[in-house]
Design an enzyme around this catalytic site. Structure first.
Site, short mmCIF file in Angstrom:
data_model
loop_
_atom_site.label_atom_id
_atom_site.label_comp_id
_atom_site.label_asym_id
_atom_site.label_seq_id
_atom_site.Cartn_x
_atom_site.Cartn_y
_atom_site.Cartn_z
N LEU A 19 0.89 -1.16 0.00
CA LEU A 19 0.00 0.00 0.00
C LEU A 19 0.93 1.21 0.00
CD1 LEU A 19 -2.64 -1.00 2.71
CD2 LEU A 19 -3.11 -0.64 0.28
N ASP A 20 0.57 2.24 -0.76
CA ASP A 20 1.49 3.38 -0.83
C ASP A 20 1.52 4.14 0.49
OD1 ASP A 20 -0.41 5.64 -0.88
OD2 ASP A 20 -0.98 4.91 -2.86
N TYR A 21 2.42 5.08 0.59
CA TYR A 21 2.77 5.78 1.83
C TYR A 21 1.56 6.39 2.52
CZ TYR A 21 5.49 9.01 4.82
OH TYR A 21 6.04 9.70 5.87
N SER A 64 -1.67 5.61 1.86
CA SER A 64 -2.83 4.70 1.93
C SER A 64 -2.77 3.90 3.22
CB SER A 64 -2.84 3.77 0.72
OG SER A 64 -3.05 4.49 -0.47
#
Length: 244
Positions: free
Chosen positions: A107-109, A111
């Protein structure tokens, strides 16, 4: 006669967390694996984990106890194991575990939500393989309401930097004081998939939270907390993948 408890060398290596069986086969073929101090290059070689000494790149391979966790990732936490910027990592949130663990996917930073963490290389590679098309569901808060035309466009597909990005389904949940909350379903996960799609239709994501991976659901797990995935949940996940 084949020894009891014998197992293919590449399967044992994968179970030790080195990667997929195919990747382990490349290590064997390259002469980087020894069984009882002898280099083995023949694929399909059987070993007995209880009796045989297995080495890869000069290090003994010991079968770890397999563990899979589910964690509710907060914002501003990264999924990578290494970070030159020394930001908080998902694995920093997990205490007192001797096993070498890593996240399944990312999951990106900014999210948040459900992330699986494991030392089970076979499970990780199976989940990540594109052929399984595992459905993942997200709550997505967007600053403006999506029109029917825009929703149809996201399901049909949007081109972005050579990728065709799609949603499987989009359902509005409710209007909030800041914007609109949606339930978005994906069956693939390209880098920043949802954010890129919303950017392409000139909307802004206010918050993004993953709530399920196949039959594994976040439910009421609190932000920043984790727990072991139950055997019944792992069984349901494997059965789910067999149907794909």
């Amino acid at each position: 006669m084949e020894k009891e408890n014998s197992i293919r060398l590449q399967k044992y290596m994968a179970n030790c967390g080195l990667g997929s069986r195919r990747f382990c086969e490349t290590l064997i073929s390259a002469g980087r694996v020894k069984v009882n101090n002898l280099v083995v290059k023949e694929l399909g070689t059987k070993i007995n984990p209880d009796d045989d000494k297995i080495e890869c790149n000069g290090k003994n391979l010991i079968l770890e106890k397999l563990i899979t966790l589910m964690l509710n990732k907060p914002q501003k936490v990264i999924c990578s194991s290494d970070d030159p910027q020394k930001r908080i990592r998902v694995i920093d949130l997990i205490d007192d575990l001797p096993e070498r663990i890593y996240t399944i996917g990312r999951l990106d930073y900014m999210s948040e939500g459900l992330i699986l963490v494991t030392n089970d290389g076979v499970l990780a590679n199976t989940i990540m393989h594109p052929r399984h098309e595992i459905e993942k569901k997200y709550h997505v808060w967007i600053n403006k309401e999506l029109s029917k035309k825009e929703i149809d466009q996201t399901i049909k597909g949007i081109n972005d930097k050579g990728d065709v990005l799609k949603f499987v389904d989009v359902d509005i949940i409710k209007k909030t004081k800041d914007g609109f909350k949606y339930l978005v379903t994906l069956n693939e996960g390209k880098n920043r998939h949802i954010r890129r799609m919303v950017d392409k239709i000139d909307k802004k994501i206010l918050r993004l939270q993953r709530i399920s991976i196949g039959p594994i659901k976040l439910n009421d797990l609190k932000c920043g907390k984790y727990r072991r995935v139950k055997p019944s949940e792992l069984k349901a996940l494997r059965q789910y993948m067999l149907k794909k």
